[in-house]
Scaffold this motif. Structure first.
Motif, PDB file in Angstrom:
ATOM      1  N   ARG A  41      -5.131   1.298  -1.961  1.00 18.37           N
ATOM      2  CA  ARG A  41      -4.633   0.734  -3.211  1.00 18.37           C
ATOM      3  C   ARG A  41      -3.240   0.179  -2.949  1.00 18.37           C
ATOM      4  O   ARG A  41      -2.385   0.846  -2.385  1.00 18.37           O
ATOM      5  CB  ARG A  41      -4.536   1.793  -4.317  1.00 18.37           C
ATOM      6  CG  ARG A  41      -5.865   2.395  -4.732  1.00 18.37           C
ATOM      7  CD  ARG A  41      -6.631   1.407  -5.608  1.00 18.37           C
ATOM      8  NE  ARG A  41      -7.919   1.919  -6.001  1.00 18.37           N
ATOM      9  CZ  ARG A  41      -9.062   1.603  -5.389  1.00 18.37           C
ATOM     10  NH1 ARG A  41      -9.065   0.802  -4.366  1.00 18.37           N
ATOM     11  NH2 ARG A  41     -10.200   2.092  -5.810  1.00 18.37           N
TER      12      ARG A  41
ATOM     13  N   ARG B 250      -1.596   0.071  -9.721  1.00 16.80           N
ATOM     14  CA  ARG B 250      -2.331   0.115  -8.460  1.00 16.80           C
ATOM     15  C   ARG B 250      -3.484  -0.879  -8.572  1.00 16.80           C
ATOM     16  O   ARG B 250      -4.146  -0.946  -9.595  1.00 16.80           O
ATOM     17  CB  ARG B 250      -2.897   1.508  -8.214  1.00 16.80           C
ATOM     18  CG  ARG B 250      -1.888   2.559  -7.846  1.00 16.80           C
ATOM     19  CD  ARG B 250      -2.623   3.887  -7.641  1.00 16.80           C
ATOM     20  NE  ARG B 250      -1.745   4.951  -7.221  1.00 16.80           N
ATOM     21  CZ  ARG B 250      -1.276   5.908  -8.020  1.00 16.80           C
ATOM     22  NH1 ARG B 250      -1.571   5.916  -9.310  1.00 16.80           N
ATOM     23  NH2 ARG B 250      -0.502   6.856  -7.550  1.00 16.80           N
ATOM     24  N   LYS B 251      -3.697  -1.611  -7.478  1.00 19.41           N
ATOM     25  CA  LYS B 251      -4.805  -2.561  -7.437  1.00 19.41           C
ATOM     26  C   LYS B 251      -5.571  -2.371  -6.133  1.00 19.41           C
ATOM     27  O   LYS B 251      -4.991  -1.993  -5.115  1.00 19.41           O
ATOM     28  CB  LYS B 251      -4.285  -3.998  -7.524  1.00 19.41           C
ATOM     29  CG  LYS B 251      -3.661  -4.323  -8.875  1.00 19.41           C
ATOM     30  CD  LYS B 251      -3.342  -5.787  -8.980  1.00 19.41           C
ATOM     31  CE  LYS B 251      -2.860  -6.101 -10.404  1.00 19.41           C
ATOM     32  NZ  LYS B 251      -2.591  -7.514 -10.565  1.00 19.41           N
ATOM     33  N   ALA B 252      -6.854  -2.655  -6.183  1.00 22.44           N
ATOM     34  CA  ALA B 252      -7.690  -2.545  -4.989  1.00 22.44           C
ATOM     35  C   ALA B 252      -7.219  -3.537  -3.929  1.00 22.44           C
ATOM     36  O   ALA B 252      -6.753  -4.627  -4.241  1.00 22.44           O
ATOM     37  CB  ALA B 252      -9.148  -2.802  -5.342  1.00 22.44           C
TER      38      ALA B 252
ATOM     39  N   ARG C 279     -11.846  -0.457   0.685  1.00 25.85           N
ATOM     40  CA  ARG C 279     -12.179   0.171  -0.606  1.00 25.85           C
ATOM     41  C   ARG C 279     -11.326   1.390  -0.913  1.00 25.85           C
ATOM     42  O   ARG C 279     -11.142   1.751  -2.071  1.00 25.85           O
ATOM     43  CB  ARG C 279     -13.653   0.582  -0.618  1.00 25.85           C
ATOM     44  CG  ARG C 279     -14.591  -0.585  -0.614  1.00 25.85           C
ATOM     45  CD  ARG C 279     -16.010  -0.166  -0.801  1.00 25.85           C
ATOM     46  NE  ARG C 279     -16.287   1.144  -0.231  1.00 25.85           N
ATOM     47  CZ  ARG C 279     -17.454   1.533   0.237  1.00 25.85           C
ATOM     48  NH1 ARG C 279     -18.472   0.723   0.198  1.00 25.85           N
ATOM     49  NH2 ARG C 279     -17.620   2.732   0.744  1.00 25.85           N
TER      50      ARG C 279
ATOM     51  N   VAL D  47       0.847  -1.195   0.000  1.00 26.87           N
ATOM     52  CA  VAL D  47       0.000   0.000   0.000  1.00 26.87           C
ATOM     53  C   VAL D  47       0.882   1.244   0.000  1.00 26.87           C
ATOM     54  O   VAL D  47       2.008   1.233   0.500  1.00 26.87           O
ATOM     55  CB  VAL D  47      -0.998   0.016   1.179  1.00 26.87           C
ATOM     56  CG1 VAL D  47      -2.022  -1.103   1.047  1.00 26.87           C
ATOM     57  CG2 VAL D  47      -0.294  -0.040   2.505  1.00 26.87           C
ATOM     58  N   GLN D  48       0.336   2.307  -0.570  1.00 22.97           N
ATOM     59  CA  GLN D  48       1.119   3.528  -0.764  1.00 22.97           C
ATOM     60  C   GLN D  48       1.662   4.100   0.534  1.00 22.97           C
ATOM     61  O   GLN D  48       2.793   4.571   0.578  1.00 22.97           O
ATOM     62  CB  GLN D  48       0.292   4.577  -1.512  1.00 22.97           C
ATOM     63  CG  GLN D  48       0.098   4.228  -2.954  1.00 22.97           C
ATOM     64  CD  GLN D  48      -0.661   5.270  -3.749  1.00 22.97           C
ATOM     65  OE1 GLN D  48      -0.772   5.122  -4.942  1.00 22.97           O
ATOM     66  NE2 GLN D  48      -1.181   6.309  -3.133  1.00 22.97           N
TER      67      GLN D  48
END
Length: 163
Positions: A109, A99-101, A106, A69-70
């Motif tokens: 990313r 980027r993916k969920a 929700r 995650v970022q």
């Protein structure tokens, strides 16, 4: 008034990265100068590949830890939230990361390296070999390995959690 205060220059008040300086700042200053030299050499290597060291730092994290995650990328690379977003935007634009969920969150990313990113990662390692050799060219036999060991102990003291 501070401007009227006498200026004392003694050996104890100096702080340089020059040989023989024993100020408590000398080691940090030497490490900073060494970092600048290493970073400049790596930037030179990465430029023809179309990325900067800040991009490569993120690719390193993605290779070593998988999708991340970022906010964790920001912490691992010393970036802030806006900075890491720009870096990931650049990597996505270049096809090096996506980027993916994140399942169950929700808003979050995860960033994942692409096959093209892995290819560039390998090419960067090959291209960096001569720069790494130049960086330690002044050291004698075994000194580069010793330096790596000492710096590792400083960067990762015993008991510190290594990510």
């Amino acid at each position: 008034m501070a401007a009227d205060a006498p200026r004392h220059t003694t050996a104890a008040s100096r702080a340089t990265d020059l040989p023989g300086d024993h100020s408590p700042f000398a080691l940090g200053l030497l490490l900073r100068r060494a970092h600048w030299r290493a970073a400049a050499g790596l930037e030179e290597v990465l430029r023809p590949l179309g990325i900067e060291l800040r991009h490569f730092a993120v690719l390193i994290e993605l290779v070593n830890h998988g999708p991340t995650v970022q906010r964790d990328l920001a912490a691992a690379t010393g970036s802030d939230k806006a900075g890491i977003m720009r870096i990931v935007d650049d990597l996505e634009r270049k096809g090096l990361a996506v980027r993916k969920a994140v399942v169950g969150d929700r808003r979050a990313r995860a960033v994942e390296i692409t096959p093209q990113g892995l290819e560039l990662f390998g090419a960067a390692h090959v291209a960096a070999e001569p720069a790494a050799e130049r960086l330690v060219a002044e050291l004698g036999p075994g000194e580069a390995e010793r330096l790596m060991g000492l710096l590792t102990r400083i960067a990762h003291p015993e008991g510190d959690e290594v990510r």
